[in-house]
Design a protein around this motif. Structure first.
Motif, PDB file in Angstrom:
ATOM      1  N   ARG A 207       0.825  -1.217   0.000  1.00 32.72           N
ATOM      2  CA  ARG A 207       0.000   0.000   0.000  1.00 32.72           C
ATOM      3  C   ARG A 207       0.853   1.257   0.000  1.00 32.72           C
ATOM      4  O   ARG A 207       0.652   2.168   0.800  1.00 32.72           O
ATOM      5  N   SER A 208       1.834   1.285  -0.872  1.00 29.13           N
ATOM      6  CA  SER A 208       2.740   2.427  -1.066  1.00 29.13           C
ATOM      7  C   SER A 208       3.674   2.694   0.111  1.00 29.13           C
ATOM      8  O   SER A 208       4.364   3.707   0.137  1.00 29.13           O
ATOM      9  N   ILE A 209       3.715   1.796   1.082  1.00 32.74           N
ATOM     10  CA  ILE A 209       4.643   1.925   2.203  1.00 32.74           C
ATOM     11  C   ILE A 209       5.827   1.002   1.922  1.00 32.74           C
ATOM     12  O   ILE A 209       5.643  -0.201   1.719  1.00 32.74           O
ATOM     13  N   THR A 210       7.024   1.568   1.911  1.00 36.73           N
ATOM     14  CA  THR A 210       8.215   0.750   1.710  1.00 36.73           C
ATOM     15  C   THR A 210       8.484  -0.013   2.997  1.00 36.73           C
ATOM     16  O   THR A 210       8.689   0.586   4.053  1.00 36.73           O
ATOM     17  N   VAL A 211       8.448  -1.344   2.905  1.00 30.06           N
ATOM     18  CA  VAL A 211       8.563  -2.189   4.094  1.00 30.06           C
ATOM     19  C   VAL A 211       9.865  -2.987   4.147  1.00 30.06           C
ATOM     20  O   VAL A 211      10.152  -3.634   5.143  1.00 30.06           O
ATOM     21  N   GLY A 212      10.640  -2.955   3.071  1.00 37.70           N
ATOM     22  CA  GLY A 212      11.891  -3.695   3.057  1.00 37.70           C
ATOM     23  C   GLY A 212      12.606  -3.545   1.743  1.00 37.70           C
ATOM     24  O   GLY A 212      12.110  -2.900   0.814  1.00 37.70           O
ATOM     25  N   GLY A 213      13.778  -4.155   1.685  1.00 36.52           N
ATOM     26  CA  GLY A 213      14.546  -4.094   0.451  1.00 36.52           C
ATOM     27  C   GLY A 213      15.818  -4.894   0.544  1.00 36.52           C
ATOM     28  O   GLY A 213      16.127  -5.515   1.572  1.00 36.52           O
ATOM     29  N   GLY A 214      16.558  -4.868  -0.536  1.00 30.39           N
ATOM     30  CA  GLY A 214      17.840  -5.543  -0.634  1.00 30.39           C
ATOM     31  C   GLY A 214      18.470  -5.204  -1.972  1.00 30.39           C
ATOM     32  O   GLY A 214      17.837  -4.573  -2.819  1.00 30.39           O
ATOM     33  N   CYS A 215      19.718  -5.628  -2.157  1.00 32.27           N
ATOM     34  CA  CYS A 215      20.392  -5.340  -3.414  1.00 32.27           C
ATOM     35  C   CYS A 215      21.439  -6.419  -3.672  1.00 32.27           C
ATOM     36  O   CYS A 215      21.647  -7.306  -2.854  1.00 32.27           O
ATOM     37  N   PHE A 216      22.069  -6.324  -4.829  1.00 39.32           N
ATOM     38  CA  PHE A 216      23.213  -7.183  -5.089  1.00 39.32           C
ATOM     39  C   PHE A 216      24.259  -6.428  -5.878  1.00 39.32           C
ATOM     40  O   PHE A 216      23.964  -5.443  -6.545  1.00 39.32           O
ATOM     41  N   LYS A 217      25.500  -6.905  -5.719  1.00 39.55           N
ATOM     42  CA  LYS A 217      26.608  -6.353  -6.483  1.00 39.55           C
ATOM     43  C   LYS A 217      27.421  -7.499  -7.054  1.00 39.55           C
ATOM     44  O   LYS A 217      27.426  -8.606  -6.515  1.00 39.55           O
ATOM     45  N   GLU A 218      28.086  -7.216  -8.147  1.00 41.97           N
ATOM     46  CA  GLU A 218      28.891  -8.236  -8.817  1.00 41.97           C
ATOM     47  C   GLU A 218      30.165  -8.514  -8.031  1.00 41.97           C
ATOM     48  O   GLU A 218      30.857  -7.602  -7.593  1.00 41.97           O
ATOM     49  N   ILE A 219      30.441  -9.816  -7.866  1.00 41.18           N
ATOM     50  CA  ILE A 219      31.710 -10.262  -7.282  1.00 41.18           C
ATOM     51  C   ILE A 219      32.667 -10.596  -8.426  1.00 41.18           C
ATOM     52  O   ILE A 219      33.818 -10.223  -8.422  1.00 41.18           O
ATOM     53  N   ASP A 220      32.157 -11.353  -9.398  1.00 40.62           N
ATOM     54  CA  ASP A 220      32.887 -11.656 -10.628  1.00 40.62           C
ATOM     55  C   ASP A 220      31.856 -11.913 -11.720  1.00 40.62           C
ATOM     56  O   ASP A 220      30.654 -11.745 -11.482  1.00 40.62           O
ATOM     57  N   SER A 221      32.277 -12.307 -12.885  1.00 36.97           N
ATOM     58  CA  SER A 221      31.353 -12.421 -14.021  1.00 36.97           C
ATOM     59  C   SER A 221      30.260 -13.474 -13.822  1.00 36.97           C
ATOM     60  O   SER A 221      29.253 -13.448 -14.538  1.00 36.97           O
ATOM     61  N   ASP A 222      30.425 -14.369 -12.866  1.00 32.74           N
ATOM     62  CA  ASP A 222      29.430 -15.408 -12.597  1.00 32.74           C
ATOM     63  C   ASP A 222      28.676 -15.213 -11.285  1.00 32.74           C
ATOM     64  O   ASP A 222      27.633 -15.818 -11.079  1.00 32.74           O
ATOM     65  N   THR A 223      29.210 -14.405 -10.378  1.00 27.40           N
ATOM     66  CA  THR A 223      28.745 -14.374  -8.991  1.00 27.40           C
ATOM     67  C   THR A 223      28.334 -12.979  -8.548  1.00 27.40           C
ATOM     68  O   THR A 223      29.021 -12.004  -8.826  1.00 27.40           O
ATOM     69  N   VAL A 224      27.204 -12.934  -7.824  1.00 32.01           N
ATOM     70  CA  VAL A 224      26.764 -11.697  -7.178  1.00 32.01           C
ATOM     71  C   VAL A 224      26.713 -11.926  -5.674  1.00 32.01           C
ATOM     72  O   VAL A 224      26.557 -13.049  -5.204  1.00 32.01           O
ATOM     73  N   GLU A 225      26.838 -10.818  -4.951  1.00 34.49           N
ATOM     74  CA  GLU A 225      26.662 -10.855  -3.500  1.00 34.49           C
ATOM     75  C   GLU A 225      25.386 -10.107  -3.161  1.00 34.49           C
ATOM     76  O   GLU A 225      25.221  -8.937  -3.520  1.00 34.49           O
ATOM     77  N   PHE A 226      24.455 -10.789  -2.480  1.00 32.31           N
ATOM     78  CA  PHE A 226      23.249 -10.140  -1.982  1.00 32.31           C
ATOM     79  C   PHE A 226      23.623  -9.384  -0.717  1.00 32.31           C
ATOM     80  O   PHE A 226      24.319  -9.912   0.153  1.00 32.31           O
ATOM     81  N   LYS A 227      23.153  -8.134  -0.636  1.00 34.38           N
ATOM     82  CA  LYS A 227      23.555  -7.259   0.457  1.00 34.38           C
ATOM     83  C   LYS A 227      22.368  -6.474   0.982  1.00 34.38           C
ATOM     84  O   LYS A 227      21.401  -6.244   0.274  1.00 34.38           O
ATOM     85  N   ARG A 228      22.488  -6.054   2.234  1.00 29.91           N
ATOM     86  CA  ARG A 228      21.611  -5.073   2.868  1.00 29.91           C
ATOM     87  C   ARG A 228      20.127  -5.443   2.788  1.00 29.91           C
ATOM     88  O   ARG A 228      19.278  -4.594   2.590  1.00 29.91           O
ATOM     89  N   MET A 229      19.838  -6.734   2.954  1.00 28.97           N
ATOM     90  CA  MET A 229      18.452  -7.196   2.961  1.00 28.97           C
ATOM     91  C   MET A 229      17.828  -6.933   4.320  1.00 28.97           C
ATOM     92  O   MET A 229      18.402  -7.273   5.348  1.00 28.97           O
ATOM     93  N   PHE A 230      16.628  -6.348   4.292  1.00 29.20           N
ATOM     94  CA  PHE A 230      15.957  -6.027   5.543  1.00 29.20           C
ATOM     95  C   PHE A 230      14.465  -5.867   5.303  1.00 29.20           C
ATOM     96  O   PHE A 230      14.048  -5.346   4.268  1.00 29.20           O
ATOM     97  N   VAL A 231      13.678  -6.335   6.288  1.00 26.61           N
ATOM     98  CA  VAL A 231      12.230  -6.106   6.303  1.00 26.61           C
ATOM     99  C   VAL A 231      11.892  -5.515   7.667  1.00 26.61           C
ATOM    100  O   VAL A 231      12.314  -6.036   8.705  1.00 26.61           O
ATOM    101  N   ASN A 232      11.143  -4.422   7.657  1.00 24.74           N
ATOM    102  CA  ASN A 232      10.700  -3.797   8.896  1.00 24.74           C
ATOM    103  C   ASN A 232      10.009  -4.855   9.757  1.00 24.74           C
ATOM    104  O   ASN A 232       9.161  -5.602   9.262  1.00 24.74           O
ATOM    105  N   PRO A 233      10.358  -4.954  11.034  1.00 23.73           N
ATOM    106  CA  PRO A 233       9.788  -5.990  11.902  1.00 23.73           C
ATOM    107  C   PRO A 233       8.258  -6.024  11.929  1.00 23.73           C
ATOM    108  O   PRO A 233       7.673  -7.088  12.107  1.00 23.73           O
ATOM    109  N   TYR A 234       7.596  -4.894  11.748  1.00 25.35           N
ATOM    110  CA  TYR A 234       6.130  -4.862  11.755  1.00 25.35           C
ATOM    111  C   TYR A 234       5.517  -5.579  10.555  1.00 25.35           C
ATOM    112  O   TYR A 234       4.335  -5.920  10.573  1.00 25.35           O
TER     113      TYR A 234
END
Length: 168
Positions: free
Chosen positions: A73-100
């Protein structure tokens, strides 16, 4: 907004009430993501204050163009991202969901969206790092077929660090 793509997913939640979760693809300059990261940092500080685990190792996510935000309902409740480690691999980072908003399938949705986006970009492996005190996070990642791997990169030798990975 910087959203490239919005996906709506109906998820069964507590009490069998259907919750509409929208997932926006954006970047790390999006103020909504910056606020999610601030919430995450406050949460981690509360968990690890006066503990030897350094939750702030390699947390910089400037100039990342692969950010997923979850909104209800237009409220941002969480998120995450990824960055490249090498041409085959990404690292998922900063994943979080508001406890509510936990228990509604938001974290699983974010993780699924990150995996799908990484696949679209032709990556074949995903890795991540979390802390041993974050049992809910570890359970979530195990549910999504991640398994514990040897610590990599900046997490090598970091006490309390748990690294996980899987093929995608």
């Amino acid at each position: 907004m910087n959203a490239e793509k919005t996906l709506s997913v109906g998820r069964e939640s507590k009490g069998d009430v259907k919750t509409m979760i929208e997932f926006d693809r954006t970047n790390s300059k999006d103020l909504r993501f910056i606020n999610v990261v601030r919430e995450l940092d406050a949460n981690l500080y509360a968990i690890y204050n006066n503990n030897s685990y350094q939750f702030d190792v390699d947390i910089k996510v400037d100039n990342i163009n692969t950010v997923i935000l979850a909104c209800i309902r237009s409220i941002t409740v969480g998120g995450g991202c990824f960055k490249e480690i090498d041409s085959d691999t990404v690292e998922f980072k900063r994943m979080f969901v508001n406890p509510y908003f936990r228990g509604l399938g938001v974290a699983s949705g974010i993780l699924d969206e990150l995996i799908n986006w990484a696949k679209e970009l032709n990556y074949s492996r995903a890795v991540l790092e979390t802390g041993e005190r974050q049992a809910d996070s570890i359970s979530l990642f195990e549910k999504h077929e991640f398994s514990v791997i040897e610590n990599f990169g900046p997490y090598i030798g970091l006490s309390g660090s748990v690294c996980m990975g899987r093929e995608i």
